[in-house]
Scaffold this motif. Structure first.
Motif, PDB file in Angstrom:
ATOM      1  N   ALA A  37       0.872  -1.176   0.000  1.00 11.25           N
ATOM      2  CA  ALA A  37       0.000   0.000   0.000  1.00 11.25           C
ATOM      3  C   ALA A  37       0.906   1.222   0.000  1.00 11.25           C
ATOM      4  O   ALA A  37       1.835   1.303   0.816  1.00 11.25           O
ATOM      5  CB  ALA A  37      -0.876  -0.005   1.243  1.00 11.25           C
ATOM      6  N   GLY A  77       9.682   5.359   9.314  1.00 12.15           N
ATOM      7  CA  GLY A  77       9.272   3.957   9.174  1.00 12.15           C
ATOM      8  C   GLY A  77       7.835   3.704   9.596  1.00 12.15           C
ATOM      9  O   GLY A  77       7.390   2.554   9.636  1.00 12.15           O
ATOM     10  N   SER A 117       3.927   3.295   9.143  1.00 14.34           N
ATOM     11  CA  SER A 117       3.145   2.965   7.931  1.00 14.34           C
ATOM     12  C   SER A 117       1.712   2.554   8.216  1.00 14.34           C
ATOM     13  O   SER A 117       0.980   2.193   7.282  1.00 14.34           O
ATOM     14  CB  SER A 117       3.837   1.820   7.175  1.00 14.34           C
ATOM     15  N   THR A 133      10.662  -5.216   8.271  1.00  9.66           N
ATOM     16  CA  THR A 133       9.238  -4.993   8.529  1.00  9.66           C
ATOM     17  C   THR A 133       8.840  -5.590   9.876  1.00  9.66           C
ATOM     18  O   THR A 133       8.054  -5.003  10.616  1.00  9.66           O
ATOM     19  CB  THR A 133       8.399  -5.606   7.374  1.00  9.66           C
ATOM     20  N   ASP A 170       7.196  -2.965  12.275  1.00  7.07           N
ATOM     21  CA  ASP A 170       5.724  -3.005  12.400  1.00  7.07           C
ATOM     22  C   ASP A 170       5.231  -4.082  13.371  1.00  7.07           C
ATOM     23  O   ASP A 170       4.065  -4.063  13.755  1.00  7.07           O
ATOM     24  CB  ASP A 170       5.071  -3.318  11.036  1.00  7.07           C
ATOM     25  N   SER A 211      18.815 -12.783   7.330  1.00  9.48           N
ATOM     26  CA  SER A 211      20.108 -13.442   7.035  1.00  9.48           C
ATOM     27  C   SER A 211      20.938 -13.728   8.271  1.00  9.48           C
ATOM     28  O   SER A 211      21.742 -14.650   8.269  1.00  9.48           O
ATOM     29  CB  SER A 211      20.963 -12.570   6.116  1.00  9.48           C
ATOM     30  N   ARG A 213      18.414 -11.635  13.289  1.00  3.24           N
ATOM     31  CA  ARG A 213      18.323 -10.473  14.196  1.00  3.24           C
ATOM     32  C   ARG A 213      16.879 -10.148  14.560  1.00  3.24           C
ATOM     33  O   ARG A 213      16.584  -9.101  15.111  1.00  3.24           O
ATOM     34  CB  ARG A 213      19.020  -9.265  13.589  1.00  3.24           C
ATOM     35  N   GLY A 266       9.207  -5.321   3.275  1.00  6.51           N
ATOM     36  CA  GLY A 266       9.129  -3.929   2.882  1.00  6.51           C
ATOM     37  C   GLY A 266       9.880  -3.641   1.598  1.00  6.51           C
ATOM     38  O   GLY A 266      10.033  -4.505   0.739  1.00  6.51           O
ATOM     39  N   GLN A 291      13.028  -3.127   0.703  1.00  8.83           N
ATOM     40  CA  GLN A 291      14.214  -3.867   0.235  1.00  8.83           C
ATOM     41  C   GLN A 291      13.826  -5.223  -0.333  1.00  8.83           C
ATOM     42  O   GLN A 291      14.384  -5.680  -1.335  1.00  8.83           O
ATOM     43  CB  GLN A 291      15.197  -4.058   1.386  1.00  8.83           C
ATOM     44  N   SER A 340      14.264  -6.541  -4.149  1.00  9.62           N
ATOM     45  CA  SER A 340      15.056  -7.742  -4.468  1.00  9.62           C
ATOM     46  C   SER A 340      14.271  -8.693  -5.378  1.00  9.62           C
ATOM     47  O   SER A 340      14.827  -9.255  -6.321  1.00  9.62           O
ATOM     48  CB  SER A 340      15.430  -8.497  -3.190  1.00  9.62           C
TER      49      SER A 340
HETATM   50  N1  NAP Z   1       2.899   0.098   3.180  1.00 11.96           N
HETATM   51  C1  NAP Z   1       3.164  -1.179   3.064  1.00 11.96           C
HETATM   52  O1  NAP Z   1       2.479  -1.893   2.328  1.00 11.96           O
HETATM   53  C2  NAP Z   1       4.310  -1.772   3.822  1.00 11.96           C
HETATM   54  C3  NAP Z   1       4.451  -3.156   3.858  1.00 11.96           C
HETATM   55  C4  NAP Z   1       5.540  -3.692   4.531  1.00 11.96           C
HETATM   56  C5  NAP Z   1       6.445  -2.860   5.140  1.00 11.96           C
HETATM   57  N2  NAP Z   1       6.267  -1.523   5.096  1.00 11.96           N
HETATM   58  C6  NAP Z   1       7.252  -0.610   5.730  1.00 11.96           C
HETATM   59  O2  NAP Z   1       8.512  -0.915   5.163  1.00 11.96           O
HETATM   60  C7  NAP Z   1       9.512  -0.633   6.120  1.00 11.96           C
HETATM   61  C8  NAP Z   1      10.484  -1.791   6.171  1.00 11.96           C
HETATM   62  O3  NAP Z   1      11.090  -1.920   4.906  1.00 11.96           O
HETATM   63  P1  NAP Z   1      12.637  -2.195   4.770  1.00 11.96           P
HETATM   64  O4  NAP Z   1      12.996  -2.055   3.319  1.00 11.96           O
HETATM   65  O5  NAP Z   1      13.355  -1.374   5.751  1.00 11.96           O
HETATM   66  O6  NAP Z   1      12.780  -3.691   5.293  1.00 11.96           O
HETATM   67  P2  NAP Z   1      12.299  -5.077   4.714  1.00 11.96           P
HETATM   68  O7  NAP Z   1      12.307  -5.063   3.232  1.00 11.96           O
HETATM   69  O8  NAP Z   1      11.062  -5.503   5.408  1.00 11.96           O
HETATM   70  O9  NAP Z   1      13.458  -6.037   5.252  1.00 11.96           O
HETATM   71  C9  NAP Z   1      14.742  -5.863   4.702  1.00 11.96           C
HETATM   72  C10 NAP Z   1      15.708  -6.806   5.377  1.00 11.96           C
HETATM   73  O10 NAP Z   1      15.394  -8.142   5.033  1.00 11.96           O
HETATM   74  C11 NAP Z   1      16.576  -8.899   5.074  1.00 11.96           C
HETATM   75  N3  NAP Z   1      16.746  -9.668   3.833  1.00 11.96           N
HETATM   76  C12 NAP Z   1      17.180 -10.951   3.795  1.00 11.96           C
HETATM   77  N4  NAP Z   1      17.292 -11.360   2.542  1.00 11.96           N
HETATM   78  C13 NAP Z   1      16.932 -10.317   1.751  1.00 11.96           C
HETATM   79  C14 NAP Z   1      16.893 -10.154   0.350  1.00 11.96           C
HETATM   80  N5  NAP Z   1      17.210 -11.146  -0.504  1.00 11.96           N
HETATM   81  N6  NAP Z   1      16.487  -8.966  -0.141  1.00 11.96           N
HETATM   82  C15 NAP Z   1      16.132  -7.962   0.691  1.00 11.96           C
HETATM   83  N7  NAP Z   1      16.173  -8.065   2.045  1.00 11.96           N
HETATM   84  C16 NAP Z   1      16.577  -9.242   2.566  1.00 11.96           C
HETATM   85  C17 NAP Z   1      17.723  -7.907   5.194  1.00 11.96           C
HETATM   86  O11 NAP Z   1      18.174  -7.892   6.534  1.00 11.96           O
HETATM   87  P3  NAP Z   1      19.372  -8.868   6.919  1.00 11.96           P
HETATM   88  O12 NAP Z   1      20.504  -8.529   5.999  1.00 11.96           O
HETATM   89  O13 NAP Z   1      19.644  -8.612   8.337  1.00 11.96           O
HETATM   90  O14 NAP Z   1      18.844 -10.233   6.656  1.00 11.96           O
HETATM   91  C18 NAP Z   1      17.092  -6.581   4.909  1.00 11.96           C
HETATM   92  O15 NAP Z   1      17.697  -5.519   5.586  1.00 11.96           O
HETATM   93  C19 NAP Z   1       8.806  -0.403   7.461  1.00 11.96           C
HETATM   94  O16 NAP Z   1       8.832   0.966   7.749  1.00 11.96           O
HETATM   95  C20 NAP Z   1       7.407  -0.868   7.198  1.00 11.96           C
HETATM   96  O17 NAP Z   1       6.482  -0.104   7.952  1.00 11.96           O
HETATM   97  C21 NAP Z   1       5.217  -0.960   4.471  1.00 11.96           C
END
Ligand code: NAP
Length: 374
Positions: A167, A179, A181, A209, A213, A234, A237, A310, A312, A316
């Motif tokens: 969303a 962060g 949301s 996420t 969240d 990975s 944590r 989220g 990242q 990916s």
């Molecule tokens: N509006 C919406 O629909 C929605 C939905 C979900 C989240 N969100 C928001 O998104 C934010 C979080 O997003 P984010 O980008 O910071 O985190 P994220 O995408 O949820 O998590 C990223 C983490 O996942 C791990 N990971 C492991 N394998 C991965 C890979 N192949 N590719 C990418 N990540 C991998 C990594 O940590 P390690 O290296 O430690 O493993 C990476 O730092 C929050 O603020 C949340 O509120 C919004």
């Protein structure tokens, strides 16, 4: 030898299509409950009248043919069985449906589409024909295939079907710079999102996420089963207080997917809490290798995955070209600086972007839902 031409009964084709449409409508009732099995519907028709019907209700329960034929007497020579997917001919959780069809003496069987499983495909039909049953295949074939598109994808490619869902604000943010949301989308859209959860076998997010969240990742706003919760982490944590670490309370399973870099001790601690920890290889940046992850999920009977972010993680999956569908809810909201839905994809020109050839645009509560298929 003179060829024998069979004279088509008037209206025969449309009659078969009409009954197959009814069987398709029945099959849809199993949505949210049968996966990784396909949805299947069946009707028994005698002289243009439906005398019995059934559908596959839940994973592990009776097949549609058993529901439809089970209550009927034997000697159904004058009956036609309409079934949306080729009847099975092997022992799974239940006996082969072909045996039941033959035992009941059904005279004619109309099949929507052949089973995509290469080990089974066409065998069910062959067994019936060899036993003297008249079998017609391919009535509303495209509709029957589309009904189970995630199942077909998994069977044919050996990988789960991947849907991305998020969303966002009108300026493409999924969270503010801090962060935050919850909530960008309105309740009707969140309800819809829960329905999407219930029709996928797994829901997947990154550990970012979970840390920010603390989501439950369960199906609450609609009726349906909880998908398996998959967390990419990975180095393990994930915070100790995270709700996803309490699978007993939430119902269903939590799988944390990590890499060989994660500390063994932490893995044991998490498993003691009832969570499954799975290790796969890492990608060049040291994070979970998505190709390997999807192969592992497919082998564990996960036929479809709803990736909920989220940023990242969404990036990916898109960068790796592993996405079949995107559900993007756009809210009438501007957040300014914040977390972007999708990060760097090395797109220099507009015509190098990922364009989706098939899409619908719908109103959903206060949002617009852009639903795209590759
Ligand atoms: N509006 C919406 O629909 C929605 C939905 C979900 C989240 N969100 C928001 O998104 C934010 C979080 O997003 P984010 O980008 O910071 O985190 P994220 O995408 O949820 O998590 C990223 C983490 O996942 C791990 N990971 C492991 N394998 C991965 C890979 N192949 N590719 C990418 N990540 C991998 C990594 O940590 P390690 O290296 O430690 O493993 C990476 O730092 C929050 O603020 C949340 O509120 C919004």
């Amino acid at each position: 030898m003179r060829r024998q031409w069979r004279v088509k009964r008037k209206g025969e084709i449309s009659q078969d299509a009409r009954f197959m449409k009814l069987a398709l409508d029945l099959a849809k009732r199993g949505e949210s409950w049968v996966s990784p099995n396909p949805m299947v519907g069946a009707l028994v028709v005698v002289e243009g009248r439906v005398i019995s019907k059934g559908y596959h209700r839940r994973f592990g329960e009776g097949h549609a043919e058993v529901e439809a034929l089970g209550p009927l007497e034997e000697n159904l020579q004058r009956a036609t069985l309409y079934v949306t997917l080729e009847p099975c001919c092997h022992w799974g959780k239940t006996p082969p449906c072909t045996e039941l069809i033959l035992r009941k003496g059904v005279g004619r069987v109309v099949v929507g589409v052949l089973d995509p499983n290469p080990q089974v495909s066409g065998r069910g039909v062959r067994i019936l024909r060899e036993a003297g049953v008249e079998v017609k295949v391919g009535v509303l074939e495209e509709e029957c295939r589309r009904l189970n598109h995630r199942f077909f994808y998994w069977m044919e490619r050996g990988l789960p079907w991947v849907t991305l869902k998020w969303a966002q604000s009108m300026d493409g943010r999924i969270a503010t710079a801090s962060g935050h949301s919850q909530w960008i989308s309105s309740l009707p859209s969140r309800r819809r999102a829960h329905r999407f959860r219930s029709i996928h076998d797994a829901v997947l997010v990154g550990v970012g996420t979970v840390a920010k969240d603390d989501p439950r990742l369960t199906v609450r706003h609609v009726r349906g089963r909880n998908p398996v919760r998959v967390i990419l982490d990975s180095r393990l944590r994930v915070p100790d207080h995270a709700k996803v670490l309490d699978p007993e309370l939430l119902g269903g399973e939590t799988w944390i997917v990590t890499t060989p870099q994660a500390p063994m001790e932490r893995s044991r601690t998490l498993e003691a809490r009832g969570v499954r920890v799975l290790s796969v290889g890492s990608d060049p940046s040291g994070r979970v290798d998505l190709q390997e992850l999807l192969r592992l999920l497919a082998d564990r009977e996960i036929s479809s995955v709803l990736v909920e972010g989220g940023s990242q993680v969404l990036t990916s999956f898109l960068r790796a070209g592993l996405v079949q569908r995107i559900l993007c809810f756009v809210a009438p909201l501007i957040l300014g600086r914040g977390i972007e839905a999708v990060g760097e994809l090395a797109v220099g020109r507009v015509d190098q972007g990922i364009r989706f050839p098939r899409y619908t645009i719908q109103r959903s509560g206060e949002e617009v839902l852009v639903d795209c298929f590759l």
